[in-house]
Motif scaffolding. Structure first.
Motif, short mmCIF file in Angstrom:
data_model
loop_
_atom_site.label_atom_id
_atom_site.label_comp_id
_atom_site.label_asym_id
_atom_site.label_seq_id
_atom_site.Cartn_x
_atom_site.Cartn_y
_atom_site.Cartn_z
N ALA A 354 -31.32 -88.81 -42.10
CA ALA A 354 -29.95 -88.29 -42.11
C ALA A 354 -29.66 -87.46 -40.86
CB ALA A 354 -29.72 -87.46 -43.37
N ASP A 355 -30.66 -86.61 -40.46
CA ASP A 355 -30.47 -85.81 -39.24
C ASP A 355 -30.35 -86.71 -38.01
OD1 ASP A 355 -30.63 -83.62 -40.85
OD2 ASP A 355 -32.75 -83.21 -40.42
N ALA A 356 -31.21 -87.73 -37.95
CA ALA A 356 -31.15 -88.65 -36.80
C ALA A 356 -29.81 -89.38 -36.75
CB ALA A 356 -32.30 -89.65 -36.87
N LYS A 357 -29.32 -89.78 -37.93
CA LYS A 357 -28.03 -90.45 -37.97
C LYS A 357 -26.91 -89.52 -37.52
CE LYS A 357 -25.04 -93.12 -41.01
NZ LYS A 357 -24.82 -93.64 -42.38
N ALA A 358 -27.00 -88.23 -37.95
CA ALA A 358 -25.98 -87.27 -37.52
C ALA A 358 -26.01 -87.08 -36.01
CB ALA A 358 -26.20 -85.94 -38.23
N GLU A 359 -27.22 -87.00 -35.42
CA GLU A 359 -27.33 -86.87 -33.97
C GLU A 359 -26.75 -88.09 -33.27
OE1 GLU A 359 -28.26 -84.37 -32.17
OE2 GLU A 359 -28.76 -83.06 -33.86
N ASP A 360 -27.07 -89.28 -33.81
CA ASP A 360 -26.52 -90.49 -33.21
C ASP A 360 -25.00 -90.51 -33.28
OD1 ASP A 360 -29.09 -91.29 -32.72
OD2 ASP A 360 -29.25 -92.57 -34.49
N ASP A 361 -24.46 -90.04 -34.42
CA ASP A 361 -23.00 -89.99 -34.55
C ASP A 361 -22.39 -89.04 -33.52
OD1 ASP A 361 -23.23 -91.75 -36.63
OD2 ASP A 361 -23.11 -90.22 -38.21
N LYS A 362 -23.06 -87.89 -33.31
CA LYS A 362 -22.56 -86.95 -32.31
C LYS A 362 -22.58 -87.57 -30.92
CE LYS A 362 -23.85 -82.70 -34.78
NZ LYS A 362 -24.70 -81.48 -34.72
N VAL A 363 -23.68 -88.25 -30.60
CA VAL A 363 -23.78 -88.89 -29.27
C VAL A 363 -22.69 -89.94 -29.11
CG1 VAL A 363 -25.24 -90.34 -27.82
CG2 VAL A 363 -26.23 -88.40 -29.05
N ASP A 364 -22.48 -90.72 -30.20
CA ASP A 364 -21.44 -91.75 -30.13
C ASP A 364 -20.06 -91.12 -29.92
OD1 ASP A 364 -23.38 -93.62 -30.49
OD2 ASP A 364 -23.05 -93.84 -32.65
#
Length: 469
Positions: A354-364
């Protein structure tokens, strides 16, 4: 004797033999699911049941199971055989004992003691009329009782591999011996007839030969001859070796091994291969040296051996079951801890994903914002470029009238004077216009050359040709 084994096993387990069934002939590779499925399909009319234990019988090369019913055996519903893996499984149960049989045994016993019917009546506090009535009733119902409890014997032919519908000698012998005990009030001739009714092939020829030699032979004599020919003829030395080499099989529970060992010990004692007083010592020795024990149980048994006190069968079985219960509880606790650890690890992995997905969303989101800013910047640059292009490049402004001079042409005319900032030689201008292919608009005249500019100030004249001089 299967009935004896059933009674002894029930006594060891502390259950009533009248509620027990002994299932013989179960293949060794039959798992618990297949066993339960076969038993439920055959015993469901008799109510709820519980499998108390299993033991491997080397003489049958198969497993025997003890089943306890929640009520006494219903002789009208109990099956003789159970269809299962590897062929039919034989069902052994304690034969019924009717009231008239009990009375006849009581009268026979008291007569052997020299007592009369009158003394029996006085001892029991009953009147002579009641005692005589009971005896008359017993004699009256005897034929009916014998007819009701007559059961045909199974089929035995003497083959090494029984054919379809036949029984092995051990299974046939157990049932036949029990029925001969039940047929005590039947004539000897009828017993022989019933015995031969279940025989085929070599076994039937053997009994025919015995009766032809001596027609007075009893059914018990014929059965003894069959046992001598087809029965287990193991020597005392063989039985002793089996007891001393018995060991726990792979995957076999310790309690099942103790039960199987006890069967071998009792058989060796019956054959005289082992003294009854040494059975406890042999049992303790085999469990310590031929079984897989937990550390607490091994320590407890070795202490008993050191002090010279060998536990009896019931004591050994109690210790083994306590050890198995402790081991099962330990396994359950370890399994629960493993499941908790796996659950925590799963949760941690889910949180990390979930944390990795949140980071990816922020980068996107940052990349999208950056792309939008670049797009806006490009649009602003394109707008500035469009504003910087002159309006007279091939397009007329809305204020310009059709056919009129364009501002560019007017500017060019004003700058065309001699010395003007936009003055260009006439020839170059016209040739440039012709090269561009732009026709002069209607109503406009070309600007005349002013060659009279003597001082040439502000103008660039064409050099004169040499012929004009």
């Amino acid at each position: 004797m299967a009935v004896t084994m059933l009674q002894d096993w029930c006594r060891w387990m502390g259950v009533s033999a009248r509620r027990g069934l002994l299932i013989l002939g179960i293949p060794e590779d039959c798992d618990e699911a297949e066993l339960q499925e076969s038993l439920e399909a055959a015993l469901w009319p008799m109510g709820h049941f519980t499998v108390l234990g299993k033991v491997f019988r080397e003489e049958d090369n198969a497993t025997a199971a003890l089943v306890e019913l929640d009520r006494e055996v219903n002789y009208a519903l109990v099956p003789r055989e159970i269809p299962g893996t590897g062929g039919p499984w034989n069902v052994v149960f304690v034969p019924r004992c009717s009231g008239d049989e009990f009375l006849s045994r009581v009268f026979h016993f008291l007569e052997q003691q020299g007592q009369t019917v009158e003394s029996v009546a006085g001892a029991l506090g009953l009147g002579l009329r009641r005692v005589c009535w009971l005896r008359s009733v017993s004699q009256a119902v005897q034929p009916w009782v014998e007819t009701m409890r007559y059961q045909r014997l199974g089929v035995f032919s003497g083959r090494d591999q029984p054919a379809l519908g036949e029984e092995s000698f051990e299974a046939w012998l157990h049932h036949t011996a029990d029925m001969l005990h039940v047929w005590q009030g039947v004539s000897e001739r009828e017993k022989r007839r019933r015995l031969m009714e279940g025989l085929r092939g070599t076994a039937l020829q053997l009994v025919h030969g015995l009766l032809a030699e001596n027609p007075a032979r009893t059914a018990q004599d014929c059965l003894a001859a069959l046992i001598q020919v087809f029965g287990d003829n193991e020597s005392q030395a063989t039985l002793r070796v089996k007891c001393l080499t018995a060991q726990q099989h792979s995957g076999e529970r310790l309690s099942a091994f103790v039960l199987r060992l006890e069967v071998l010990l009792q058989k060796a004692i019956e054959k005289g291969a082992l003294a009854r007083a040494s059975a406890d010592h042999v049992r303790l020795r085999q469990v310590l040296t031929r079984a897989n024990l937990t550390e607490p149980l091994d320590e407890a048994l070795r202490k008993l051996r050191v002090v010279g006190r060998s536990p009896s069968f019931l004591e050994m079985l109690g210790l083994v079951r306590e050890s198995e219960a402790w081991e099962a509880s330990l396994a359950r606790s370890e399994r629960a801890q493993a499941e908790e650890g796996a659950g925590a690890q799963t949760n941690a992995q889910a949180d990390a994903r979930a944390d990795a997905k949140a980071e990816d969303d922020k980068v996107d989101e940052k990349e999208q914002e950056q792309q939008e800013r670049e797009r806006e910047r490009e649009e602003e640059d394109d707008s500035d470029d469009r504003d910087a292009v002159p309006a007279g490049l091939g397009q007329a402004r809305p204020s310009e009238a059709p056919g009129g001079p364009t501002p560019a042409q007017m500017g060019a005319a004003s700058r065309a004077g001699p010395g003007g900032p936009g003055y260009e030689p006439e020839g170059l201008t016209r040739s440039g216009d012709r090269e561009a292919g732009e026709p002069l608009e209607e109503g406009l005249k070309p600007i005349p050359d002013e060659s009279g500019n003597e001082d040439g100030a502000g103008g660039l004249g064409l050099p004169k040709s040499s012929s004009g001089k």
